[in-house]
Design a protein around this motif. Structure first.
Motif, PDB file in Angstrom:
ATOM      1  N   HIS A 229      44.115  54.499  45.540  1.00 29.54           N
ATOM      2  CA  HIS A 229      43.670  55.599  44.660  1.00 29.54           C
ATOM      3  C   HIS A 229      44.395  56.564  43.693  1.00 29.54           C
ATOM      4  N   TYR A 230      45.655  55.827  44.115  1.00 28.67           N
ATOM      5  CA  TYR A 230      47.005  56.677  42.943  1.00 28.67           C
ATOM      6  C   TYR A 230      46.676  56.066  41.914  1.00 28.67           C
ATOM      7  N   ILE A 231      45.983  56.571  40.880  1.00 25.13           N
ATOM      8  CA  ILE A 231      46.296  55.798  39.507  1.00 25.13           C
ATOM      9  C   ILE A 231      47.244  55.982  38.470  1.00 25.13           C
ATOM     10  N   ILE A 232      47.647  57.783  38.370  1.00 27.13           N
ATOM     11  CA  ILE A 232      48.697  57.843  37.696  1.00 27.13           C
ATOM     12  C   ILE A 232      49.827  57.321  37.275  1.00 27.13           C
ATOM     13  N   ARG A 233      50.138  56.283  38.957  1.00 27.40           N
ATOM     14  CA  ARG A 233      51.296  55.876  39.101  1.00 27.40           C
ATOM     15  C   ARG A 233      51.331  54.386  39.668  1.00 27.40           C
ATOM     16  N   HIS A 234      50.022  53.591  39.677  1.00 31.24           N
ATOM     17  CA  HIS A 234      49.335  52.509  40.183  1.00 31.24           C
ATOM     18  C   HIS A 234      50.267  51.397  39.704  1.00 31.24           C
TER      19      HIS A 234
ATOM     20  N   LEU B 190      44.507  63.426  50.799  1.00 31.83           N
ATOM     21  CA  LEU B 190      43.897  62.442  49.869  1.00 31.83           C
ATOM     22  C   LEU B 190      43.112  63.539  49.552  1.00 31.83           C
ATOM     23  N   GLN B 191      42.882  64.374  49.612  1.00 32.13           N
ATOM     24  CA  GLN B 191      42.223  65.174  48.896  1.00 32.13           C
ATOM     25  C   GLN B 191      43.164  65.976  48.258  1.00 32.13           C
ATOM     26  N   LEU B 192      44.249  66.399  48.226  1.00 33.93           N
ATOM     27  CA  LEU B 192      45.491  67.368  47.592  1.00 33.93           C
ATOM     28  C   LEU B 192      45.978  65.798  46.495  1.00 33.93           C
ATOM     29  N   GLN B 193      46.475  64.338  47.027  1.00 39.22           N
ATOM     30  CA  GLN B 193      46.142  63.623  46.049  1.00 39.22           C
ATOM     31  C   GLN B 193      45.159  64.285  44.775  1.00 39.22           C
ATOM     32  N   SER B 194      43.886  63.818  45.163  1.00 42.44           N
ATOM     33  CA  SER B 194      42.937  63.516  43.591  1.00 42.44           C
ATOM     34  C   SER B 194      43.400  65.050  42.675  1.00 42.44           C
ATOM     35  N   ALA B 195      43.636  65.542  43.986  1.00 43.88           N
ATOM     36  CA  ALA B 195      43.502  66.738  43.152  1.00 43.88           C
ATOM     37  C   ALA B 195      45.024  67.387  41.642  1.00 43.88           C
ATOM     38  N   PHE B 196      46.022  66.334  42.566  1.00 39.75           N
ATOM     39  CA  PHE B 196      46.644  66.272  42.422  1.00 39.75           C
ATOM     40  C   PHE B 196      47.102  65.408  40.333  1.00 39.75           C
ATOM     41  N   GLN B 197      46.202  64.481  41.087  1.00 42.17           N
ATOM     42  CA  GLN B 197      45.941  63.389  39.688  1.00 42.17           C
ATOM     43  C   GLN B 197      45.419  64.293  38.644  1.00 42.17           C
ATOM     44  N   ALA B 198      43.984  65.240  39.027  1.00 40.97           N
ATOM     45  CA  ALA B 198      43.176  65.551  38.324  1.00 40.97           C
ATOM     46  C   ALA B 198      43.669  66.920  36.632  1.00 40.97           C
ATOM     47  N   ARG B 199      44.788  66.502  37.774  1.00 46.10           N
ATOM     48  CA  ARG B 199      45.299  68.025  37.158  1.00 46.10           C
ATOM     49  C   ARG B 199      46.163  67.535  35.566  1.00 46.10           C
ATOM     50  N   TRP B 200      46.882  66.524  36.736  1.00 44.31           N
ATOM     51  CA  TRP B 200      47.891  65.852  35.482  1.00 44.31           C
ATOM     52  C   TRP B 200      47.784  64.788  34.225  1.00 44.31           C
ATOM     53  N   ARG B 201      46.809  63.977  34.835  1.00 48.02           N
ATOM     54  CA  ARG B 201      45.250  63.479  33.442  1.00 48.02           C
ATOM     55  C   ARG B 201      45.173  64.725  32.228  1.00 48.02           C
ATOM     56  N   SER B 202      44.506  66.078  32.539  1.00 45.69           N
ATOM     57  CA  SER B 202      44.643  66.931  31.571  1.00 45.69           C
ATOM     58  C   SER B 202      44.445  68.221  31.947  1.00 45.69           C
ATOM     59  N   PRO B 203      46.208  68.635  32.270  1.00 48.42           N
ATOM     60  CA  PRO B 203      45.977  70.284  32.524  1.00 48.42           C
ATOM     61  C   PRO B 203      45.712  70.655  31.439  1.00 48.42           C
TER      62      PRO B 203
ATOM     63  N   GLN C  36      52.835  76.426  36.959  1.00 47.98           N
ATOM     64  CA  GLN C  36      51.436  77.516  37.032  1.00 47.98           C
ATOM     65  C   GLN C  36      50.269  76.574  36.299  1.00 47.98           C
ATOM     66  N   SER C  37      50.121  76.012  35.575  1.00 47.37           N
ATOM     67  CA  SER C  37      48.960  75.241  35.325  1.00 47.37           C
ATOM     68  C   SER C  37      48.210  74.509  35.881  1.00 47.37           C
ATOM     69  N   THR C  38      49.444  73.942  36.635  1.00 50.68           N
ATOM     70  CA  THR C  38      49.105  72.934  37.375  1.00 50.68           C
ATOM     71  C   THR C  38      48.748  73.139  39.351  1.00 50.68           C
ATOM     72  N   CYS C  39      49.025  74.952  39.621  1.00 55.75           N
ATOM     73  CA  CYS C  39      48.563  75.249  40.619  1.00 55.75           C
ATOM     74  C   CYS C  39      48.340  74.426  41.143  1.00 55.75           C
ATOM     75  N   LEU C  40      48.553  74.014  42.660  1.00 54.79           N
ATOM     76  CA  LEU C  40      47.904  73.299  43.437  1.00 54.79           C
ATOM     77  C   LEU C  40      47.600  73.569  45.030  1.00 54.79           C
ATOM     78  N   CYS C  41      47.825  75.354  44.836  1.00 54.55           N
ATOM     79  CA  CYS C  41      47.669  76.089  46.061  1.00 54.55           C
ATOM     80  C   CYS C  41      46.205  76.610  46.593  1.00 54.55           C
ATOM     81  N   ASP C  42      44.838  76.071  46.003  1.00 58.29           N
ATOM     82  CA  ASP C  42      43.880  75.747  46.296  1.00 58.29           C
ATOM     83  C   ASP C  42      43.571  75.145  46.817  1.00 58.29           C
ATOM     84  N   ASP C  43      44.265  73.553  46.592  1.00 58.81           N
ATOM     85  CA  ASP C  43      43.547  72.414  47.105  1.00 58.81           C
ATOM     86  C   ASP C  43      44.541  72.394  48.178  1.00 58.81           C
ATOM     87  N   ILE C  44      45.562  73.180  48.923  1.00 56.88           N
ATOM     88  CA  ILE C  44      46.148  72.490  50.146  1.00 56.88           C
ATOM     89  C   ILE C  44      45.814  72.868  51.072  1.00 56.88           C
TER      90      ILE C  44
END
Length: 193
Positions: A140-145, A174-187, A12-20
């Motif tokens: 631009h996938y930097i959390i697991r490059h 690509l926008q969804l991947q960016s949102a995922f990375q932003a949440r991964w880095r700083s939940p 829930q803290s990193t839900c992506l529904c608003d970015d899909i």
């Protein structure tokens, strides 16, 4: 105990529904996912499935794991995106060219070693038209490059390939991947909202 979103299946803290944003892809996207990759938290195939709900994901490694895929491949209409010795640039493929247009694209998801293992174990893939991505944008996938030239996340490969073949806007991936990375880095930032 962590609670998960019932739609995107992320905490829930990193839900992506608003970015899909759903992409109506005329191509059938099929992913052969290595069994070790399927449980990896940073795997982008989960994101592809959220944005292109018709995506079919099959988990395994050996040929018997993917028999149902092999049996459902449309002859002459399916290609595999894998940089083999026989692959040609997908960017050069023309849907209006000779032969049937592609209606299915197969991607192999895993590390380079895992993808190679799937490729070697599934010789039926070798009879399909094979494509590589020649002019894909930089990852631009930097959390697991991975520190290899032309390395893309599976999501980035799907985005570029579908855009090339179908001529549709795949930027929501690509926008969804960016949102995922932003949440991964700083939940923690998203918990404060």
């Amino acid at each position: 105990m962590r609670t998960y979103c019932t739609h995107c299946h992320f905490p829930q803290s990193t839900c992506l529904c608003d970015d899909i944003s759903i992409i109506d892809s005329p191509l059938s996207v099929i992913v052969l996912q290595h069994k070790k990759e399927s449980s990896h938290a940073k795997n982008t195939v989960r994101l592809v499935k959220l944005a292109i709900p018709t995506t079919q994901v099959y988990v395994g490694k050996a040929a018997e794991d993917f028999v149902s895929v092999k049996d459902n491949v449309l002859a002459g209409q399916c290609g595999v995106v894998y940089p083999s010795a026989q692959s040609t640039p997908l960017e050069n493929f023309s849907q209006g060219g000779v032969g049937r247009p592609l209606s299915q694209l197969i991607f192999i998801d895993g590390s380079w070693r895992q993808a190679y293992a799937i490729w070697q174990a599934n010789r039926w893939l070798h009879s399909l038209p094979q494509f590589h991505l020649n002019n894909a944008p930089e990852s631009h996938y930097i959390i697991r490059h991975v520190n290899l030239d032309h390395s893309l996340s599976t999501l980035e490969a799907v985005s570029h390939a579908v855009a090339c073949v179908a001529g549709i806007d795949t930027s929501p991936l690509l926008q969804l991947q960016s949102a995922f990375q932003a949440r991964w880095r700083s939940p923690q930032q998203h918990r404060r909202k």
